[in-house]
Design a protein around this motif. Structure first.
Motif, short mmCIF file in Angstrom:
data_model
loop_
_atom_site.label_atom_id
_atom_site.label_comp_id
_atom_site.label_asym_id
_atom_site.label_seq_id
_atom_site.Cartn_x
_atom_site.Cartn_y
_atom_site.Cartn_z
N LEU A 143 0.82 -1.21 0.00
CA LEU A 143 0.00 0.00 0.00
C LEU A 143 0.86 1.26 0.00
CD1 LEU A 143 -2.82 -1.07 2.47
CD2 LEU A 143 -3.07 -0.60 0.03
N LEU A 187 -7.80 -4.79 6.30
CA LEU A 187 -7.97 -3.44 5.76
C LEU A 187 -9.31 -2.81 6.07
CD1 LEU A 187 -6.30 -3.76 2.24
CD2 LEU A 187 -5.29 -3.02 4.39
N THR A 197 -12.72 -3.48 -0.95
CA THR A 197 -11.30 -3.81 -1.02
C THR A 197 -10.81 -3.55 -2.45
OG1 THR A 197 -11.88 -6.12 -1.45
CG2 THR A 197 -11.34 -5.53 0.82
#
Length: 294
Positions: A143, A187, A197
């Motif tokens: 990320l 997440l 997602t």
């Protein structure tokens, strides 16, 4: 001794399966990071020792962690051997690519140790200790390298997050739903929050176990990893800008992943994809945490 020479910090890398071959393969990978002031020790789940749970069940060492159930059993097996080591190390890296419960077990043990230390004046200034897994390390690293806010000018100004995604290439097919759920839980699925997602491209697998990565011919392993990578990229319309190597046993196999990226995207774009090794990212995160004192 956990800390040697002039090392400021010591980190224990934990292989929760019984494969010493897999543990040995991690050593040069981490050494290449070149941390001259950090000492790394390595632990392999003991093959000859079993653990009896309070309910009477006997847990034996797992030679290859090939499912979520295996990760649970390996955590229960390793726990009594690694928890007593909490006072000796500054950081702990669980080198199994899964939602591995040993990370949470060690976090609880660290909190108990720190609570005890803070209540005793002579231990009041003990440095904080840290634990992470290679799964968590790779997701955070991915990320960080794909995220960016873009300026959009359309009669005014506003910011838009880049549409780049990351994916995971792992071993057996059972990991596809297992790791997909783990990413979602990490997440967005905390508590009552259920959200998209969309930054996650998904999981593709080679069909090989962690052990088979080292017992199958190198040509076949490379082919399987390359093909899984290519399938992952072609399965989404969004750009896949980072790929996690979803097994500790894949350490050092970046070239096979790169081959799949180039097959899917061509030379230029294929070479732009970031390939994230969970062992390296997890070790780097722990070193940073130790030095920064987060």
């Amino acid at each position: 001794m956990a800390r040697v020479n002039n090392a400021r910090f010591s980190i224990l890398v934990i292989n929760p399966n019984t494969s010493t071959h897999m543990t040995d393969a991690l050593v040069p990978i981490i050494n290449n990071l070149g941390f001259t002031d950090v000492h790394f020790d390595y632990f392999t789940a003991p093959q000859s020792e079993s653990v009896t749970l309070p309910d009477g069940r006997v847990i034996h060492g797992i030679p290859s962690i090939d499912s979520g159930e295996d990760s649970v059993k390996s955590a229960l097996h390793c726990r009594p051997f690694v928890e007593p080591l909490v006072p000796k190390y500054d950081g702990f890296l669980v080198a199994c690519y899964s939602a591995h419960p040993l990370v949470g077990m060690l976090r609880d043990a660290i909190e108990k140790f720190e609570d005890t230390a803070s209540s005793e004046p002579f231990l009041a200034h003990v440095k904080r200790k840290y634990v992470t897994g290679i799964f968590e390390g790779s997701v955070v690293a991915s990320l960080s390298v794909i995220s960016s806010f873009q300026l959009v000018i359309d009669g005014g100004f506003h910011k838009s997050q880049a549409k780049d995604t990351f994916g995971i290439v792992s071993t057996g097919s059972i990991w596809k739903p297992e790791l997909s759920k783990a990413v979602a839980d990490m997440l967005v699925n905390s508590g009552e929050h259920k959200d998209s997602t969309s930054r996650f491209a998904g999981v593709e697998t080679t069909g090989l176990t962690a052990v088979e990565l080292h017992t199958t011919s190198p040509e076949e392993v490379r082919k399987r990893i390359s093909e899984a990578t290519e399938r992952l990229i072609k399965a989404t319309a969004l750009p896949v800008s980072a790929i996690c190597m979803g097994c500790a046993g894949m350490a050092g196999m970046e070239e096979a992943v790169r081959e799949g990226c180039i097959k899917a995207y061509g030379l230029k774009q294929g070479n732009r994809v970031r390939i994230v090794d969970g062992v390296l990212s997890g070790a780097g995160m722990l070193v940073t945490a130790c030095k920064a004192g987060f």
